[in-house]
Design a protein around this motif. Structure first.
Motif, PDB file in Angstrom:
ATOM      1  N   MET A  46     -85.256 -59.045  52.889  1.00  0.00           N
ATOM      2  CA  MET A  46     -85.224 -59.350  54.324  1.00  0.00           C
ATOM      3  C   MET A  46     -86.478 -60.110  54.755  1.00  0.00           C
ATOM      4  O   MET A  46     -86.401 -61.031  55.577  1.00  0.00           O
ATOM      5  N   LEU A  47     -87.633 -59.757  54.193  1.00  0.00           N
ATOM      6  CA  LEU A  47     -88.864 -60.471  54.522  1.00  0.00           C
ATOM      7  C   LEU A  47     -88.803 -61.920  54.049  1.00  0.00           C
ATOM      8  O   LEU A  47     -89.161 -62.839  54.789  1.00  0.00           O
ATOM      9  N   TYR A  48     -88.347 -62.121  52.828  1.00  0.00           N
ATOM     10  CA  TYR A  48     -88.202 -63.496  52.326  1.00  0.00           C
ATOM     11  C   TYR A  48     -87.246 -64.292  53.215  1.00  0.00           C
ATOM     12  O   TYR A  48     -87.526 -65.428  53.591  1.00  0.00           O
ATOM     13  N   ASP A  49     -86.112 -63.683  53.532  1.00  0.00           N
ATOM     14  CA  ASP A  49     -85.114 -64.371  54.362  1.00  0.00           C
ATOM     15  C   ASP A  49     -85.662 -64.705  55.747  1.00  0.00           C
ATOM     16  O   ASP A  49     -85.393 -65.779  56.289  1.00  0.00           O
ATOM     17  N   ALA A  50     -86.449 -63.794  56.315  1.00  0.00           N
ATOM     18  CA  ALA A  50     -87.031 -64.039  57.637  1.00  0.00           C
ATOM     19  C   ALA A  50     -88.002 -65.214  57.586  1.00  0.00           C
ATOM     20  O   ALA A  50     -87.980 -66.087  58.460  1.00  0.00           O
ATOM     21  N   ALA A  51     -88.847 -65.251  56.564  1.00  0.00           N
ATOM     22  CA  ALA A  51     -89.805 -66.353  56.442  1.00  0.00           C
ATOM     23  C   ALA A  51     -89.068 -67.681  56.327  1.00  0.00           C
ATOM     24  O   ALA A  51     -89.431 -68.668  56.993  1.00  0.00           O
ATOM     25  N   ILE A  52     -88.031 -67.717  55.520  1.00  0.00           N
ATOM     26  CA  ILE A  52     -87.244 -68.950  55.342  1.00  0.00           C
ATOM     27  C   ILE A  52     -86.580 -69.343  56.657  1.00  0.00           C
ATOM     28  O   ILE A  52     -86.596 -70.514  57.047  1.00  0.00           O
ATOM     29  N   LYS A  53     -86.021 -68.366  57.358  1.00  0.00           N
ATOM     30  CA  LYS A  53     -85.372 -68.650  58.640  1.00  0.00           C
ATOM     31  C   LYS A  53     -86.365 -69.249  59.631  1.00  0.00           C
ATOM     32  O   LYS A  53     -86.072 -70.258  60.280  1.00  0.00           O
ATOM     33  N   ILE A  57     -93.799 -71.161  62.985  1.00  0.00           N
ATOM     34  CA  ILE A  57     -94.630 -71.247  61.783  1.00  0.00           C
ATOM     35  C   ILE A  57     -95.578 -70.051  61.729  1.00  0.00           C
ATOM     36  O   ILE A  57     -95.800 -69.477  60.660  1.00  0.00           O
ATOM     37  N   SER A  58     -96.101 -69.629  62.869  1.00  0.00           N
ATOM     38  CA  SER A  58     -96.965 -68.439  62.909  1.00  0.00           C
ATOM     39  C   SER A  58     -96.211 -67.202  62.437  1.00  0.00           C
ATOM     40  O   SER A  58     -96.770 -66.360  61.721  1.00  0.00           O
ATOM     41  N   LYS A  59     -94.957 -67.087  62.826  1.00  0.00           N
ATOM     42  CA  LYS A  59     -94.149 -65.946  62.376  1.00  0.00           C
ATOM     43  C   LYS A  59     -93.951 -65.984  60.862  1.00  0.00           C
ATOM     44  O   LYS A  59     -94.030 -64.946  60.189  1.00  0.00           O
ATOM     45  N   ALA A  60     -93.691 -67.177  60.309  1.00  0.00           N
ATOM     46  CA  ALA A  60     -93.528 -67.309  58.857  1.00  0.00           C
ATOM     47  C   ALA A  60     -94.827 -66.930  58.145  1.00  0.00           C
ATOM     48  O   ALA A  60     -94.800 -66.226  57.122  1.00  0.00           O
ATOM     49  N   SER A  78     -97.988 -63.226  54.928  1.00  0.00           N
ATOM     50  CA  SER A  78     -99.202 -62.401  54.873  1.00  0.00           C
ATOM     51  C   SER A  78     -98.850 -60.935  54.601  1.00  0.00           C
ATOM     52  O   SER A  78     -99.559 -60.241  53.870  1.00  0.00           O
ATOM     53  N   GLU A  79     -97.763 -60.465  55.194  1.00  0.00           N
ATOM     54  CA  GLU A  79     -97.307 -59.095  54.941  1.00  0.00           C
ATOM     55  C   GLU A  79     -96.889 -58.938  53.476  1.00  0.00           C
ATOM     56  O   GLU A  79     -97.187 -57.915  52.850  1.00  0.00           O
ATOM     57  N   LEU A  80     -96.222 -59.941  52.936  1.00  0.00           N
ATOM     58  CA  LEU A  80     -95.853 -59.903  51.516  1.00  0.00           C
ATOM     59  C   LEU A  80     -97.114 -59.824  50.650  1.00  0.00           C
ATOM     60  O   LEU A  80     -97.158 -59.077  49.674  1.00  0.00           O
ATOM     61  N   THR A  81     -98.122 -60.587  51.014  1.00  0.00           N
ATOM     62  CA  THR A  81     -99.391 -60.571  50.272  1.00  0.00           C
ATOM     63  C   THR A  81    -100.035 -59.194  50.348  1.00  0.00           C
ATOM     64  O   THR A  81    -100.468 -58.650  49.333  1.00  0.00           O
ATOM     65  N   ALA A  82    -100.096 -58.640  51.545  1.00  0.00           N
ATOM     66  CA  ALA A  82    -100.724 -57.327  51.736  1.00  0.00           C
ATOM     67  C   ALA A  82     -99.957 -56.222  51.010  1.00  0.00           C
ATOM     68  O   ALA A  82    -100.548 -55.207  50.638  1.00  0.00           O
ATOM     69  N   ILE A 106     -90.617 -70.066  48.457  1.00  0.00           N
ATOM     70  CA  ILE A 106     -90.219 -68.717  48.892  1.00  0.00           C
ATOM     71  C   ILE A 106     -88.770 -68.428  48.494  1.00  0.00           C
ATOM     72  O   ILE A 106     -88.439 -67.323  48.053  1.00  0.00           O
ATOM     73  N   ASP A 107     -87.908 -69.425  48.609  1.00  0.00           N
ATOM     74  CA  ASP A 107     -86.509 -69.236  48.209  1.00  0.00           C
ATOM     75  C   ASP A 107     -86.403 -68.972  46.709  1.00  0.00           C
ATOM     76  O   ASP A 107     -85.589 -68.157  46.281  1.00  0.00           O
ATOM     77  N   GLY A 108     -87.237 -69.628  45.918  1.00  0.00           N
ATOM     78  CA  GLY A 108     -87.232 -69.385  44.475  1.00  0.00           C
ATOM     79  C   GLY A 108     -87.638 -67.963  44.133  1.00  0.00           C
ATOM     80  O   GLY A 108     -87.017 -67.305  43.290  1.00  0.00           O
ATOM     81  N   ILE A 109     -88.676 -67.474  44.812  1.00  0.00           N
ATOM     82  CA  ILE A 109     -89.115 -66.092  44.586  1.00  0.00           C
ATOM     83  C   ILE A 109     -88.027 -65.127  45.051  1.00  0.00           C
ATOM     84  O   ILE A 109     -87.695 -64.164  44.355  1.00  0.00           O
ATOM     85  N   ALA A 110     -87.462 -65.399  46.224  1.00  0.00           N
ATOM     86  CA  ALA A 110     -86.402 -64.526  46.759  1.00  0.00           C
ATOM     87  C   ALA A 110     -85.206 -64.487  45.816  1.00  0.00           C
ATOM     88  O   ALA A 110     -84.630 -63.418  45.589  1.00  0.00           O
TER      89      ALA A 110
END
Length: 180
Positions: free
Chosen positions: A24-31, A52-55, A60-64, A108-112
């Motif tokens: 869901m996080l990956y999908d949100a960033a892509i969206k 872009i700030s939301k992405a 950043s959340e994925l990193t943390a 990001i899509d590749g990782i997802a």
């Protein structure tokens, strides 16, 4: 109405597995990035900046959420890749550059896509009685940064899987704190 939407989202997050939350996080960033591209083309620069700030926040959340201790080299590589993605997003924001957005979307899509292949296998095996820890088979989580950092992520033990797949699954799970 806003409180109802928050309650729905809270329920969805509390009843979603850790692997599904990651997707869901990956999908949100892509969206958000795709929507930002549209806003650039529409010359709606304020909305573009917000998206872009939301992405950036999601990445950043994925990193943390990475567990560098258990994830080892893969977690370190993902961390560097996420930092690179956020740098490219900042550049895209400043220069109104849809090509940089496309680059980050592809990454990001590749990782997802890789996690989409890994997570259903891992979660299905986590539900098998061979794993006896309660957290490994629970399938639910609380909303916080540790949703992928705890030891009960539910990855299958390597001896329960075919050899070539086992190592790849274990490394991927360890990047977010799971593993045997």
């Amino acid at each position: 109405m806003h409180k109802a939407a928050q309650a729905y989202l809270s329920t969805q997050v509390h009843t979603t597995s850790k692997g599904e939350l990651l997707i869901m996080l990956y999908d949100a960033a892509i969206k958000f990035m795709k929507q930002a591209k549209v806003k650039i083309n529409e010359k709606d620069y304020a909305a573009k900046g917000i998206l872009i700030s939301k992405a950036i926040e999601v990445i950043s959340e994925l990193t943390a959420s990475l567990n560098k201790e258990k994830g080892g080299e893969l977690a370190e590589n993902l961390s560097r890749l996420y930092i690179y993605c956020n740098t490219r997003l900042l550049q895209a924001n400043l220069k109104m550059d849809t090509e940089k957005l496309d680059e980050v979307i592809r990454i990001i899509d590749g990782i997802a896509s890789a996690y989409r292949e890994i997570i259903p296998t891992q979660e299905a095996q986590a539900a098998v009685p061979l794993q006896t820890t309660a957290t490994a088979s629970s399938g639910t989580t609380n909303v916080n940064r540790s949703f992928v950092n705890d030891a009960g992520y539910g990855m299958p033990k390597a001896h329960n899987m075919p050899a070539p797949n086992a190592m790849r699954l274990k490394k991927a799970a360890n990047a977010y704190g799971g593993g045997a």
